[in-house]
Design a protein around this motif. Structure first.
Motif, PDB file in Angstrom:
ATOM      1  N   GLU A   1      -5.320  -0.383   3.913  1.00  0.00           N
ATOM      2  CA  GLU A   1      -6.221   0.120   4.957  1.00  0.00           C
ATOM      3  C   GLU A   1      -7.561  -0.621   4.917  1.00  0.00           C
ATOM      4  N   TYR A   2      -8.033  -0.921   3.734  1.00  0.00           N
ATOM      5  CA  TYR A   2      -9.278  -1.681   3.561  1.00  0.00           C
ATOM      6  C   TYR A   2      -9.158  -3.057   4.229  1.00  0.00           C
ATOM      7  N   LEU A   3      -8.022  -3.721   4.021  1.00  0.00           N
ATOM      8  CA  LEU A   3      -7.831  -5.045   4.615  1.00  0.00           C
ATOM      9  C   LEU A   3      -7.593  -4.972   6.118  1.00  0.00           C
ATOM     10  N   LEU A   4      -6.879  -3.965   6.560  1.00  0.00           N
ATOM     11  CA  LEU A   4      -6.656  -3.811   7.999  1.00  0.00           C
ATOM     12  C   LEU A   4      -7.983  -3.632   8.741  1.00  0.00           C
TER      13      LEU A   4
ATOM     14  N   LEU B   1       2.841  -3.865 -14.436  1.00  0.00           N
ATOM     15  CA  LEU B   1       2.271  -3.105 -13.327  1.00  0.00           C
ATOM     16  C   LEU B   1       0.754  -2.933 -13.444  1.00  0.00           C
ATOM     17  N   PRO B   2       0.163  -2.843 -14.648  1.00  0.00           N
ATOM     18  CA  PRO B   2      -1.298  -2.718 -14.734  1.00  0.00           C
ATOM     19  C   PRO B   2      -2.070  -3.888 -14.125  1.00  0.00           C
ATOM     20  N   GLN B   3      -1.397  -5.007 -13.877  1.00  0.00           N
ATOM     21  CA  GLN B   3      -2.068  -6.104 -13.180  1.00  0.00           C
ATOM     22  C   GLN B   3      -2.623  -5.648 -11.833  1.00  0.00           C
ATOM     23  N   THR B   4      -1.999  -4.649 -11.244  1.00  0.00           N
ATOM     24  CA  THR B   4      -2.426  -4.216  -9.911  1.00  0.00           C
ATOM     25  C   THR B   4      -3.854  -3.678  -9.910  1.00  0.00           C
TER      26      THR B   4
ATOM     27  N   PHE C   1       5.654   1.772   2.825  1.00  0.00           N
ATOM     28  CA  PHE C   1       5.087   2.575   1.736  1.00  0.00           C
ATOM     29  C   PHE C   1       5.646   4.006   1.763  1.00  0.00           C
ATOM     30  N   LYS C   2       5.836   4.540   2.956  1.00  0.00           N
ATOM     31  CA  LYS C   2       6.408   5.890   3.093  1.00  0.00           C
ATOM     32  C   LYS C   2       7.818   5.928   2.522  1.00  0.00           C
TER      33      LYS C   2
ATOM     34  N   ALA D   1      -0.442   4.248  -4.481  1.00  0.00           N
ATOM     35  CA  ALA D   1      -1.617   4.858  -3.847  1.00  0.00           C
ATOM     36  C   ALA D   1      -2.752   3.838  -3.723  1.00  0.00           C
ATOM     37  N   ARG D   2      -2.946   3.026  -4.774  1.00  0.00           N
ATOM     38  CA  ARG D   2      -3.969   1.977  -4.706  1.00  0.00           C
ATOM     39  C   ARG D   2      -3.622   0.955  -3.629  1.00  0.00           C
ATOM     40  N   LEU D   3      -2.347   0.607  -3.534  1.00  0.00           N
ATOM     41  CA  LEU D   3      -1.929  -0.372  -2.536  1.00  0.00           C
ATOM     42  C   LEU D   3      -2.136   0.157  -1.119  1.00  0.00           C
ATOM     43  N   GLU D   4      -1.835   1.431  -0.909  1.00  0.00           N
ATOM     44  CA  GLU D   4      -2.032   2.021   0.415  1.00  0.00           C
ATOM     45  C   GLU D   4      -3.507   1.985   0.806  1.00  0.00           C
TER      46      GLU D   4
END
Length: 589
Positions: free
Chosen positions: A499-502, A564-567, A464-465, A492-495
């Motif tokens: 973290e939520y899943l981790l 991309l809005p599917q995300t 991601f970085k 940003a949403r994916l990041e």
């Protein structure tokens, strides 16, 4: 019906403009003389072979299929001659190790060639693709004797390969397999068992077929730790390299399949077949995954190739088919490509395919960096990215390839449902890519359950970085600012979601509930990153054609506004958790 056109302009653009292929390869020992011009020239010739030799066999091969008579497999008319021409032209050894007769070219060329093979004739492409997977396993885990005896003729393509893993009761859970290997006292083993779904298990091309077979030694424990990998050739090989007697294996039957009819998918019986151990006893899965990871990337490229071919034909048809009136009320009929809904289907396929090709090339370059770079830290970094992206490439490319095939079929209307157009074959052929070499659900679980937690979560964070750094460093023209901003927001949403899943790593149900949606989310953000790069490079390029610039810019905008809005919806769905999936008692389904 329009013929397949190899996407050489896009390939040249990716290698020469987007990824700085020349500088990247020049930094790798053994690739100093390889540049984008050379790569494009090689791929132009490869594309001609695919378009002129292989695509004309695609539909007839599907209609004729393979036959099994008196224990012998016959492939469709023209396949054996085409395969021998493939070998004589040297295409089998494109990325093979020069030590064993290969040309030693970068994996990016191999992946781009694999895409064209898959576009032109998926059934044919499996023969060299599976052979290359076998080469990977032998090269990394085989003894020096096995390497010297088998690799030269497998790399040249004179001998083909097959992976014999699956049994009727052991698919994804290979720990349940029952095939046995008895030591014969001379370093060889007698293998007994039956395997199913064995692609390229037999053929009529001549030469040998090298089977890599999973089996258990007599004292092996239950489960995956008791599995070993063995090399068992169709014909035993004499000391001088010539073919000897037929090994004790046979084709029990050919599978009757939805698609890839020209590919002999066999039930294989091993009745005391002589084989040799690859790797350490009980470490067969370790050796197998070397092969499987290579094959999973290959299968992802198959999905990409099907999507490319289907989209090409749909565009050609949409330009010719006259139906309805234009939106401005003009007299009809007009080409259906003028209708907004048809354009949406065509643009979806093209946006997914172009970005997939870019991610495939980037991943292939990381594979070469991981294998060859002088700096160990750089190698490890690249290897981590390849591990992270392998399930994404396999699952997302094949999901998107199937979706593109279905959309392309829809463009044809009723004509897409009949055999004459060829579109229904793309749909049938593409479907297997989502299933074999580990179903896409398994790939998603691998991503969420194994790859995200790697390096204590730092592996996805590094990726991601990298994306964020590229977005910040790319000179984005005004007409692309919306695209770059949308990708940054999705990233940003994916990041945050990662973290939520981790944080829920120990909860298997939560991981399973999130996995396929997360993988799609991950892929869409990765594609968005590459659309920013491609569109920005195209608008700034002095060498790119005006048509390519217009196409990339329009596709980047379409992707950002329509795909991309599917995300956002995926984010919401994933955060809803596993509760609604697990609430209903199994007896109530």
């Amino acid at each position: 019906m329009a013929g397949y056109i190899p996407p050489i302009e896009d390939v040249s653009f990716l290698l020469g403009e987007v990824f700085d292929f020349n500088a990247q390869m020049a930094a790798l020992p053994g690739f100093e003389e390889v540049d984008a011009d050379l790569a494009t020239s090689v791929l132009e010739e490869a594309g001609k072979f695919c378009a002129e030799v292989l695509e004309p066999l695609n539909r007839p091969g599907d209609e004729e299929g393979c036959r099994l008579e008196n224990g012998l497999v016959t492939t469709p008319k023209g396949f054996a001659d085409a395969y021998r021409a493939f070998v004589e032209a040297g295409w089998g050894g494109l990325s093979g190790d020069p030590e064993f007769g290969g040309q030693g070219l970068p994996r990016a060329l191999q992946i781009l060639f694999d895409e064209m093979l898959s576009s032109a004739n998926l059934s044919f492409g499996l023969f060299p693709g599976l052979t290359r997977g076998g080469v990977e396993a032998i090269a990394h885990h085989g003894s020096e004797e096995l390497k010297q005896k088998y690799l030269p003729k497998m790399i040249s393509g004179e001998w083909t390969g097959a992976m014999a893993l699956t049994e009727s009761s052991a698919g994804t859970d290979l720990g349940l397999l029952t095939s046995r290997a008895e030591p014969l006292g001379d370093g060889s083993y007698a293998i007994r068992g039956t395997k199913i779904f064995i692609s390229s298990g037999d053929q009529d091309f001549g030469g040998n077929i090298v089977h890599l077979v999973l089996a258990r030694l007599p004292d092996a424990p239950k489960g995956v730790k008791g599995i070993s990998l063995f090399l068992a050739p169709k014909f035993l090989v004499n000391d001088d390299g010539s073919l000897g007697e037929r090994n004790r294996m046979s084709v029990g039957s050919l599978e009757h399949k939805m698609g890839i009819h020209a590919q002999p998918t066999c039930v294989m019986n091993y009745d005391g077949a002589i084989g040799w151990l690859i790797g350490e006893p009980g470490r067969g899965l370790n050796a197998m995954f070397t092969m499987m990871n290579a094959e999973r990337l290959f299968v992802g490229i198959q999905g990409l190739g099907i999507g490319e071919a289907a989209n090409q034909k749909a565009v050609a048809y949409a330009r010719e088919r006259l139906q309805g009136r234009s939106a401005d009320g003009g007299c009809g009929p007009v080409p259906i490509i003028d209708h907004a809904d048809v354009r949406k289907m065509l643009l979806t396929g093209r946006a997914l395919t172009d970005a997939g090709r870019a991610l495939g090339v980037w991943t292939a370059m990381q594979m070469d960096i991981a294998a060859r770079h002088r700096d160990e830290t750089v190698r490890q970094n690249a290897n981590g990215f390849v591990a992270l992206l392998t399930p994404v490439v396999k699952a997302a490319f094949t999901d998107f390839g199937f979706e593109t095939a279905v959309l392309s079929q829809q463009v044809f209307g009723g004509h897409g449902y009949i055999r004459e157009s060829g579109m229904e074959q793309y749909v049938r052929d593409a479907r297997i890519t989502q299933i074999y070499e580990g179903t896409n659900g398994v790939q998603a679980m691998d991503l969420v359950g194994r790859k995200l937690p790697m390096e204590d979560g730092d592996l996805p964070r590094r990726f991601f970085k990298l994306i964020r750094r590229d977005l910040a460093a790319t000179a984005v023209p005004a007409e692309l600012e919306m695209v770059s901003a949308a990708v940054g927001e999705a990233l940003a949403r994916l990041e945050k979601l990662t973290e939520y899943l981790l944080a829920k790593d120990a909860d298997l149900d939560e991981a399973g509930a999130a996995a396929t949606d997360y993988l799609r989310f991950f892929a869409l953000v990765s594609f968005g990153w590459l659309w920013v790069l491609m569109a920005s490079k195209a608008t700034a390029s002095a060498g790119a054609s005006s048509l390519l610039k217009q196409r990339k810019l329009s596709l980047a905008r379409f992707f950002a506004s329509r795909l991309l809005p599917q995300t956002a919806a995926l984010d919401t769905a994933i955060r809803s958790g596993a509760a609604t999936l697990m609430a209903l008692d199994s007896e109530l389904f």
